[in-house]
Motif scaffolding. Structure first.
Motif, PDB file in Angstrom:
ATOM      1  N   ALA A 155       0.887  -0.557   0.018  1.00  0.00           N
ATOM      2  CA  ALA A 155      -0.107   0.335   0.194  1.00  0.00           C
ATOM      3  C   ALA A 155       1.583   1.250  -0.171  1.00  0.00           C
ATOM      4  CB  ALA A 155      -1.191   0.022   1.397  1.00  0.00           C
ATOM      5  N   GLY A 156       1.987   0.875  -1.050  1.00  0.00           N
ATOM      6  CA  GLY A 156       2.763   2.256  -0.933  1.00  0.00           C
ATOM      7  C   GLY A 156       2.250   3.907  -0.710  1.00  0.00           C
ATOM      8  N   ALA A 157       1.312   3.710  -1.454  1.00  0.00           N
ATOM      9  CA  ALA A 157       0.070   5.465  -2.204  1.00  0.00           C
ATOM     10  C   ALA A 157      -0.189   5.791  -0.611  1.00  0.00           C
ATOM     11  CB  ALA A 157      -0.958   5.257  -2.662  1.00  0.00           C
ATOM     12  N   GLU A 158       0.125   4.890  -0.021  1.00  0.00           N
ATOM     13  CA  GLU A 158      -0.706   5.023   1.219  1.00  0.00           C
ATOM     14  C   GLU A 158       0.365   5.829   3.033  1.00  0.00           C
ATOM     15  OE1 GLU A 158      -2.808   3.725   5.301  1.00  0.00           O
ATOM     16  OE2 GLU A 158      -3.422   2.563   3.617  1.00  0.00           O
ATOM     17  N   SER A 159       1.484   5.251   2.344  1.00  0.00           N
ATOM     18  CA  SER A 159       2.665   5.808   3.549  1.00  0.00           C
ATOM     19  C   SER A 159       2.901   6.627   2.474  1.00  0.00           C
ATOM     20  CB  SER A 159       3.879   4.818   3.477  1.00  0.00           C
ATOM     21  OG  SER A 159       3.230   3.277   3.135  1.00  0.00           O
ATOM     22  N   TYR A 160       3.198   7.097   1.048  1.00  0.00           N
ATOM     23  CA  TYR A 160       4.018   9.009   0.302  1.00  0.00           C
ATOM     24  C   TYR A 160       2.516   9.267   0.986  1.00  0.00           C
ATOM     25  CZ  TYR A 160       4.385  11.509  -3.633  1.00  0.00           C
ATOM     26  OH  TYR A 160       4.710  12.981  -4.132  1.00  0.00           O
ATOM     27  N   GLN A 161       1.332   9.466   0.469  1.00  0.00           N
ATOM     28  CA  GLN A 161      -0.134  10.569   0.952  1.00  0.00           C
ATOM     29  C   GLN A 161       0.724  10.749   3.052  1.00  0.00           C
ATOM     30  OE1 GLN A 161      -1.455  12.067  -1.234  1.00  0.00           O
ATOM     31  NE2 GLN A 161      -1.363  13.663   1.074  1.00  0.00           N
ATOM     32  N   GLY A 199      11.237   8.747  -5.037  1.00  0.00           N
ATOM     33  CA  GLY A 199       9.374   9.779  -4.133  1.00  0.00           C
ATOM     34  C   GLY A 199      10.448  11.064  -3.540  1.00  0.00           C
ATOM     35  N   ARG A 247       9.156  13.484  -5.302  1.00  0.00           N
ATOM     36  CA  ARG A 247       8.660  13.710  -6.067  1.00  0.00           C
ATOM     37  C   ARG A 247       6.988  14.245  -4.842  1.00  0.00           C
ATOM     38  NH1 ARG A 247       5.271   9.352  -5.859  1.00  0.00           N
ATOM     39  NH2 ARG A 247       7.550   7.851  -5.758  1.00  0.00           N
ATOM     40  N   MET A 248       7.851  13.410  -3.489  1.00  0.00           N
ATOM     41  CA  MET A 248       6.607  13.965  -2.126  1.00  0.00           C
ATOM     42  C   MET A 248       7.383  15.797  -2.114  1.00  0.00           C
ATOM     43  SD  MET A 248       8.567  12.389   0.804  1.00  0.00           S
ATOM     44  CE  MET A 248       8.190  10.503   0.271  1.00  0.00           C
ATOM     45  N   GLU A 251       5.596  17.684  -4.765  1.00  0.00           N
ATOM     46  CA  GLU A 251       3.791  18.517  -3.959  1.00  0.00           C
ATOM     47  C   GLU A 251       3.750  18.627  -3.106  1.00  0.00           C
ATOM     48  OE1 GLU A 251       0.477  14.450  -3.036  1.00  0.00           O
ATOM     49  OE2 GLU A 251       2.312  14.228  -4.300  1.00  0.00           O
TER      50      GLU A 251
END
Length: 254
Positions: A93-99, A131, A134-135, A138
């Motif tokens: 669930a990489g998207a959740e960690s990134y967010q 990553g 990108r973070m 954002e």
């Protein structure tokens, strides 16, 4: 005030003293005194994250490290990681960690990441994941490069840990913040190039033992080259995948 984090830092400093570790830190003035920032750290050993926290204490700040979920699942390390507000990374669930990381950055936190994703067996700078860039884009916060040299002598992949009194010198350099810009690929390339130069600078003033396992092949050590290390990593990933597949349901059980 973060009493748990402060207590852990005090314990860590005591351990460093007992181990006789000799730290040289430069560039700590580049750590932002306030506001969010991505702290990009090179990865040569298992203790990197503890050493990366030292320059951050100059402005009295704390790092929220992104760490694999398995560390949080552990009965001992899990409660500590959650108390320190680190960020679990679930590869499923990489998207959740990134967010979660982006949210922390927007709240003004310092988020620590390893752009190489895994420990570099060659002790050279591996290829970077995007990553961190990108973070930063954002959340619209800078990336602060941090390079550590000597950590691999204490505990690294494939070799016994040396947690006794070794008097190991460890050099840490903090680079100037890199402001975010697009595309993320270009920002990632600049970050990697910057950290490569910083690593070369740290290595120039460091005494390396001939043929030592912790010394890069380029400097006369017995560590694998970057290309050899990448091949070892790829073989390890394939072996893990094969083990998972072998342990999965058989065709007739599906």
């Amino acid at each position: 005030m973060e009493p748990v984090y402060r207590t852990i830092i005090g314990l860590a400093r005591t351990v460093f003293f007992l181990e006789g570790l000799k730290f040289t830190i430069k560039g700590d003035e580049h750590i932002p005194a306030r506001g969010g920032a991505v702290l990009a750290v090179n990865h040569t050993g298992y203790m990197d994250f503890t050493y990366a926290g030292l320059p951050v204490r100059t402005p009295k700040r704390y790092i929220r490290f992104m760490a694999k979920k398995e560390v949080f699942d552990n009965k001992i390390s899990g409660p500590i990681m959650r108390a320190l507000k680190h960020i679990p990374v679930d590869r499923a669930a990489g998207a959740e960690s990134y967010q979660a990381a982006v949210d922390n950055l927007r709240r003004g936190e310092l988020v620590g990441v390893y752009p190489e994703a895994t420990i570099s067996r060659s002790f050279e700078i591996k290829q970077f994941k995007s990553g961190a860039a990108r973070m930063a884009i954002e959340a619209q916060v800078p990336i602060v490069p941090i390079v550590i040299w000597g950590a691999q002598r204490v505990w690294t992949k494939g070799f016994p840990k040396r947690l006794g009194r070794t008097n190991t010198p460890i050099a840490i350099a903090v680079g100037q913040p890199i402001q975010p810009y697009e595309p993320a690929g270009d920002l990632t390339d600049e970050l990697r190039s910057t950290m490569q130069k910083m690593l070369l600078d740290l290595q120039e003033g460091y005494v390396h033992e001939s043929n030592a396992y912790w010394v890069p092949a380029r400097l006369g050590g017995s560590a694998p080259t970057l290309e050899e290390a990448d091949a070892m990593d790829a073989a390890e990933v394939q072996a893990k995948a094969e083990r998972r597949n072998a342990g999965g349901p058989r065709q007739e059980d599906r």
